[in-house]
Design a protein around this motif. Structure first.
Motif, PDB file in Angstrom:
ATOM      1  N   MET A   2       0.833  -1.102  -0.082  1.00 33.78           N
ATOM      2  CA  MET A   2       0.042  -0.159   0.020  1.00 33.78           C
ATOM      3  C   MET A   2       0.967   1.236  -0.092  1.00 33.78           C
ATOM      4  O   MET A   2       1.927   1.131   0.677  1.00 33.78           O
ATOM      5  CB  MET A   2      -0.665  -0.036   1.167  1.00 33.78           C
ATOM      6  N   GLN A   3       0.409   2.282  -0.620  1.00 33.36           N
ATOM      7  CA  GLN A   3       1.094   3.689  -0.873  1.00 33.36           C
ATOM      8  C   GLN A   3       0.453   4.567  -0.046  1.00 33.36           C
ATOM      9  O   GLN A   3      -0.617   4.575   0.013  1.00 33.36           O
ATOM     10  CB  GLN A   3       1.203   4.061  -2.135  1.00 33.36           C
ATOM     11  N   ALA A   4       1.046   5.169   1.072  1.00 33.52           N
ATOM     12  CA  ALA A   4       0.560   6.412   1.653  1.00 33.52           C
ATOM     13  C   ALA A   4       1.192   7.510   1.213  1.00 33.52           C
ATOM     14  O   ALA A   4       2.207   7.647   0.645  1.00 33.52           O
ATOM     15  CB  ALA A   4       0.849   6.131   3.102  1.00 33.52           C
ATOM     16  N   ASP A   5       0.333   8.510   1.293  1.00 35.52           N
ATOM     17  CA  ASP A   5       0.691   9.850   0.644  1.00 35.52           C
ATOM     18  C   ASP A   5       1.976  10.339   1.652  1.00 35.52           C
ATOM     19  O   ASP A   5       1.739  10.023   2.903  1.00 35.52           O
ATOM     20  CB  ASP A   5      -0.370  10.728   0.708  1.00 35.52           C
ATOM     21  N   THR A   6       2.544  11.213   1.266  1.00 38.74           N
ATOM     22  CA  THR A   6       3.605  11.985   1.854  1.00 38.74           C
ATOM     23  C   THR A   6       2.990  13.113   2.731  1.00 38.74           C
ATOM     24  O   THR A   6       3.676  13.975   3.441  1.00 38.74           O
ATOM     25  CB  THR A   6       4.777  12.417   1.178  1.00 38.74           C
ATOM     26  N   SER A  94      -6.452   2.552  -6.317  1.00 38.45           N
ATOM     27  CA  SER A  94      -6.244   1.114  -6.274  1.00 38.45           C
ATOM     28  C   SER A  94      -6.147   0.677  -4.942  1.00 38.45           C
ATOM     29  O   SER A  94      -6.684  -0.437  -4.525  1.00 38.45           O
ATOM     30  CB  SER A  94      -4.836   0.502  -7.046  1.00 38.45           C
ATOM     31  N   ASP A  95      -5.393   1.364  -4.028  1.00 35.34           N
ATOM     32  CA  ASP A  95      -5.585   0.936  -2.601  1.00 35.34           C
ATOM     33  C   ASP A  95      -6.659   1.065  -1.833  1.00 35.34           C
ATOM     34  O   ASP A  95      -7.272   0.198  -1.035  1.00 35.34           O
ATOM     35  CB  ASP A  95      -4.323   1.833  -1.833  1.00 35.34           C
ATOM     36  N   GLN A  96      -7.381   2.226  -2.251  1.00 36.90           N
ATOM     37  CA  GLN A  96      -8.910   2.505  -1.980  1.00 36.90           C
ATOM     38  C   GLN A  96      -9.765   1.283  -2.276  1.00 36.90           C
ATOM     39  O   GLN A  96     -10.572   0.869  -1.377  1.00 36.90           O
ATOM     40  CB  GLN A  96      -9.299   3.633  -2.154  1.00 36.90           C
ATOM     41  N   LYS A  97      -9.640   0.821  -3.422  1.00 36.22           N
ATOM     42  CA  LYS A  97     -10.605  -0.186  -3.812  1.00 36.22           C
ATOM     43  C   LYS A  97     -10.368  -1.539  -3.097  1.00 36.22           C
ATOM     44  O   LYS A  97     -11.218  -2.175  -2.764  1.00 36.22           O
ATOM     45  CB  LYS A  97     -10.222  -0.404  -5.260  1.00 36.22           C
ATOM     46  N   ILE A  99      -8.873  -1.884  -0.036  1.00 37.26           N
ATOM     47  CA  ILE A  99      -9.386  -1.830   1.059  1.00 37.26           C
ATOM     48  C   ILE A  99     -10.959  -1.625   1.330  1.00 37.26           C
ATOM     49  O   ILE A  99     -11.363  -2.305   2.153  1.00 37.26           O
ATOM     50  CB  ILE A  99      -8.987  -0.331   1.995  1.00 37.26           C
ATOM     51  N   ARG A 100     -11.638  -1.286   0.372  1.00 42.07           N
ATOM     52  CA  ARG A 100     -13.068  -1.535   0.487  1.00 42.07           C
ATOM     53  C   ARG A 100     -13.324  -3.051   0.496  1.00 42.07           C
ATOM     54  O   ARG A 100     -14.350  -3.416   1.036  1.00 42.07           O
ATOM     55  CB  ARG A 100     -13.594  -0.783  -0.752  1.00 42.07           C
ATOM     56  N   LYS A 101     -12.727  -3.783  -0.464  1.00 43.89           N
ATOM     57  CA  LYS A 101     -12.965  -5.194  -0.265  1.00 43.89           C
ATOM     58  C   LYS A 101     -12.497  -5.775   0.945  1.00 43.89           C
ATOM     59  O   LYS A 101     -13.539  -6.602   1.232  1.00 43.89           O
ATOM     60  CB  LYS A 101     -12.314  -5.801  -1.607  1.00 43.89           C
ATOM     61  N   TRP A 102     -11.760  -5.337   1.544  1.00 43.35           N
ATOM     62  CA  TRP A 102     -11.193  -5.904   2.737  1.00 43.35           C
ATOM     63  C   TRP A 102     -12.560  -5.704   3.877  1.00 43.35           C
ATOM     64  O   TRP A 102     -12.658  -6.543   4.758  1.00 43.35           O
ATOM     65  CB  TRP A 102      -9.999  -5.193   3.159  1.00 43.35           C
ATOM     66  N   PHE A 103     -12.955  -4.414   3.814  1.00 38.93           N
ATOM     67  CA  PHE A 103     -13.958  -4.182   4.722  1.00 38.93           C
ATOM     68  C   PHE A 103     -15.065  -4.939   4.512  1.00 38.93           C
ATOM     69  O   PHE A 103     -16.117  -5.321   5.393  1.00 38.93           O
ATOM     70  CB  PHE A 103     -14.287  -2.482   4.587  1.00 38.93           C
ATOM     71  N   VAL A 109     -19.508  -4.149   5.972  1.00 43.32           N
ATOM     72  CA  VAL A 109     -19.845  -2.655   5.734  1.00 43.32           C
ATOM     73  C   VAL A 109     -19.799  -2.258   4.246  1.00 43.32           C
ATOM     74  O   VAL A 109     -18.225  -2.828   3.823  1.00 43.32           O
ATOM     75  CB  VAL A 109     -19.385  -1.662   6.643  1.00 43.32           C
ATOM     76  N   PHE A 110     -20.324  -1.911   3.508  1.00 46.50           N
ATOM     77  CA  PHE A 110     -20.219  -1.625   2.094  1.00 46.50           C
ATOM     78  C   PHE A 110     -19.782  -0.055   1.768  1.00 46.50           C
ATOM     79  O   PHE A 110     -19.061   0.130   0.735  1.00 46.50           O
ATOM     80  CB  PHE A 110     -21.090  -2.153   1.215  1.00 46.50           C
ATOM     81  N   GLN A 111     -20.351   0.678   2.626  1.00 47.43           N
ATOM     82  CA  GLN A 111     -20.069   2.325   2.433  1.00 47.43           C
ATOM     83  C   GLN A 111     -18.734   2.459   3.105  1.00 47.43           C
ATOM     84  O   GLN A 111     -18.695   2.425   4.363  1.00 47.43           O
ATOM     85  CB  GLN A 111     -21.085   3.060   3.062  1.00 47.43           C
ATOM     86  N   VAL A 112     -17.738   2.867   2.201  1.00 39.93           N
ATOM     87  CA  VAL A 112     -16.298   3.249   2.926  1.00 39.93           C
ATOM     88  C   VAL A 112     -15.875   4.596   2.508  1.00 39.93           C
ATOM     89  O   VAL A 112     -15.920   4.950   1.176  1.00 39.93           O
ATOM     90  CB  VAL A 112     -15.216   2.313   2.671  1.00 39.93           C
ATOM     91  N   ALA A 113     -15.630   5.509   3.352  1.00 37.27           N
ATOM     92  CA  ALA A 113     -15.298   6.614   2.923  1.00 37.27           C
ATOM     93  C   ALA A 113     -13.690   7.062   3.431  1.00 37.27           C
ATOM     94  O   ALA A 113     -13.419   6.831   4.601  1.00 37.27           O
ATOM     95  CB  ALA A 113     -16.124   7.974   3.762  1.00 37.27           C
ATOM     96  N   PHE A 114     -13.033   7.698   2.526  1.00 39.67           N
ATOM     97  CA  PHE A 114     -11.719   7.840   2.958  1.00 39.67           C
ATOM     98  C   PHE A 114     -11.573   9.613   3.201  1.00 39.67           C
ATOM     99  O   PHE A 114     -12.136  10.464   2.307  1.00 39.67           O
ATOM    100  CB  PHE A 114     -10.734   7.663   1.924  1.00 39.67           C
ATOM    101  N   ASP A 115     -10.503   9.970   4.018  1.00 35.12           N
ATOM    102  CA  ASP A 115     -10.248  11.334   4.219  1.00 35.12           C
ATOM    103  C   ASP A 115      -9.544  11.929   2.831  1.00 35.12           C
ATOM    104  O   ASP A 115      -9.024  11.130   2.121  1.00 35.12           O
ATOM    105  CB  ASP A 115      -9.499  11.772   5.349  1.00 35.12           C
TER     106      ASP A 115
END
Length: 115
Positions: A2-6, A94-97, A99-103, A109-115
């Protein structure tokens, strides 16, 4: 991996169990979780929203809110005595997708919001 922003940011932790008024109803964060994910530690919240003051009827939903990857955990408080952590937001689609599958499996829970 997973890539995290700097662009690390300060995240103010919400109070669990407190109803927060919103347009059409309210929402509540029920659970704060630190979870291992791809060699890093992910911060997320499980909550629900209730729509009870809209013109179109009533309803509700459960959701997960993901501030991001923990860089520094609850290292200070603000002027309102709220705890603050340093967080790296997850902006890569791609990471968000993934993580959504993981949740979908972990929290059902199917509704996942990212900051």
């Amino acid at each position: 991996m997973m890539q995290a922003d700097t662009d690390t940011k300060e995240f103010i932790h919400p109070e669990l169990g407190r109803e927060i008024t919103a347009i059409g109803g309210y929402y509540v964060f029920c659970k704060e979780v630190r979870s291992p994910y791809n060699g890093r530690e992910l911060l997320y919240f499980v909550g629900y929203a209730v729509l009870d003051s809209t013109c179109c009827g009533v309803g509700g939903t459960a959701y997960v809110y993901v501030p991001g990857i923990i860089r520094q955990w609850k290292y200070k408080k603000n002027h309102n005595d709220c705890l603050i952590s340093k967080i790296d937001p997850i902006r890569n689609h791609s990471d968000q997708k993934n993580i959504r599958k993981w949740f979908q499996n972990k929290e059902k829970v199917f509704q996942v919001a990212f900051d």
